[in-house]
Design a protein around this motif. Sequence first.
Motif, short mmCIF file in Angstrom:
data_model
loop_
_atom_site.label_atom_id
_atom_site.label_comp_id
_atom_site.label_asym_id
_atom_site.label_seq_id
_atom_site.Cartn_x
_atom_site.Cartn_y
_atom_site.Cartn_z
N GLU A 1 0.03 2.95 7.94
CA GLU A 1 -0.11 1.50 7.78
C GLU A 1 0.66 0.78 8.87
O GLU A 1 1.63 1.33 9.43
CB GLU A 1 0.39 1.04 6.42
CG GLU A 1 1.89 1.13 6.21
CD GLU A 1 2.33 0.63 4.85
OE1 GLU A 1 3.36 -0.07 4.78
OE2 GLU A 1 1.65 0.92 3.85
N ASP B 1 2.77 -2.70 9.36
CA ASP B 1 3.40 -3.85 8.69
C ASP B 1 3.66 -4.92 9.75
O ASP B 1 4.46 -4.72 10.67
CB ASP B 1 4.70 -3.44 8.01
CG ASP B 1 4.47 -2.45 6.88
OD1 ASP B 1 3.31 -2.28 6.48
OD2 ASP B 1 5.44 -1.84 6.41
N HIS C 1 5.07 -8.43 10.89
CA HIS C 1 6.14 -9.33 10.49
C HIS C 1 6.09 -10.61 11.34
O HIS C 1 5.95 -10.54 12.56
CB HIS C 1 7.51 -8.67 10.68
CG HIS C 1 7.62 -7.33 10.00
ND1 HIS C 1 7.89 -7.20 8.66
CD2 HIS C 1 7.49 -6.07 10.49
CE1 HIS C 1 7.93 -5.91 8.34
NE2 HIS C 1 7.69 -5.21 9.44
N GLU D 1 5.27 -10.99 5.74
CA GLU D 1 4.81 -9.64 6.10
C GLU D 1 3.37 -9.45 5.63
O GLU D 1 2.99 -9.88 4.53
CB GLU D 1 5.69 -8.57 5.45
CG GLU D 1 5.26 -7.14 5.76
CD GLU D 1 6.10 -6.11 5.03
OE1 GLU D 1 6.95 -5.49 5.69
OE2 GLU D 1 5.92 -5.95 3.81
N VAL E 1 0.68 -6.25 5.20
CA VAL E 1 0.54 -4.79 5.22
C VAL E 1 -0.92 -4.45 5.53
O VAL E 1 -1.83 -4.87 4.83
CB VAL E 1 0.97 -4.16 3.88
CG1 VAL E 1 0.75 -2.66 3.91
CG2 VAL E 1 2.44 -4.49 3.60
N TRP E 2 -1.11 -3.68 6.59
CA TRP E 2 -2.46 -3.31 7.05
C TRP E 2 -2.64 -1.80 6.90
O TRP E 2 -2.18 -1.04 7.74
CB TRP E 2 -2.62 -3.74 8.49
CG TRP E 2 -3.99 -3.52 9.07
CD1 TRP E 2 -5.11 -3.13 8.41
CD2 TRP E 2 -4.37 -3.68 10.45
NE1 TRP E 2 -6.18 -3.03 9.27
CE2 TRP E 2 -5.76 -3.37 10.53
CE3 TRP E 2 -3.68 -4.05 11.60
CZ2 TRP E 2 -6.45 -3.42 11.73
CZ3 TRP E 2 -4.37 -4.10 12.79
CH2 TRP E 2 -5.75 -3.80 12.87
N THR F 1 5.73 -2.86 12.44
CA THR F 1 6.30 -1.57 12.06
C THR F 1 5.17 -0.62 11.68
O THR F 1 4.32 -0.97 10.87
CB THR F 1 7.26 -1.72 10.86
OG1 THR F 1 8.30 -2.63 11.20
CG2 THR F 1 7.86 -0.38 10.48
N LYS G 1 4.14 2.76 9.89
CA LYS G 1 4.63 3.71 8.89
C LYS G 1 3.61 4.83 8.71
O LYS G 1 2.44 4.58 8.42
CB LYS G 1 4.87 3.00 7.56
CG LYS G 1 6.00 1.99 7.58
CD LYS G 1 6.21 1.37 6.21
CE LYS G 1 7.36 0.37 6.22
NZ LYS G 1 7.54 -0.27 4.88
#
Length: 282
Positions: A189, A191, A193, A210, A212-213, A261, A263
């Motif tokens: 994913e 993120d 920001h 934020e 989340v993708w 970010t 992840k």
Amino acid sequence: MPKRLSLSVLFLTVVLISCKTDFEVNDKWKEINIVYCLLDKDDSVHYVRVEKAFQNADQSAYTIAQNMDSLYNQDSLTVTMLETKNGITTREITLEKIFSNDKDSGMFAYPGQFLYRTPGIVTLDPSANYTIDVKDNKTGLESHGSTDIVNDIHPGFPNHNASTINFQPYTSTTFYFNAGDGAKFYNMELDIHYTEYAGKDTTAPATQMEIVWPIFTNYSLTETTGETEIKRVVLGSEFFQLLHAHIPVNEDVVRKFRNVTIKISSGGTEIYNYIQVYTPSI
């Protein structure tokens, strides 16, 4: 001479059988342990939760679930972590029982719960196999579960040297990395920001936002082809569509992008199978 007509007569006997539909939902009591444990090589303390399966013909399961004695065997368990390499046990660690007050609310007894944790700092060896052994010292019942440890990935793009991702409407970006040893599936994913300021004053108090993708979820490696590299092509237009869907138009605020970010999480075969089995019910 007249012909003789021969008749065969078939007698059908009808027997009516009544079926009894009543049955007992509960079987005789049997001791069954339910063991939960997630091992991560980057953790220094590791936890195991051991619960009991329960049943009662006279009370609702919802009522029994609120009773901590119905969930935990509080006195007679010994929980051990065994480390094995090449078929040889290299470490045997007896876990200590603790009482934790950080359990979330729900239909089961809370906030307290009994857990077993490794004493002190325990570093896991990614090349080893680990077994959790649970023994009831009163009844002799033993439960076992084993797993390998998932090792680190090897990033391709982005990596520690690539600090810029360039999303443009008519271009694409390829994310890729090499799988870590012991991994069965991956999640990835992004993120996103950004900071949102009320009004035009960027020195005023701000709200950190934020988005989340999810790029992919539960992507399973194909063992038959020996797949070791995971790739995903992301269109720049998808990035802007995501922003459009999650950020409402508001001319009274100022927004400033901060960073992205990335992840990537992975799991071994055991947790993959667990998710596949329980996904329909959750």
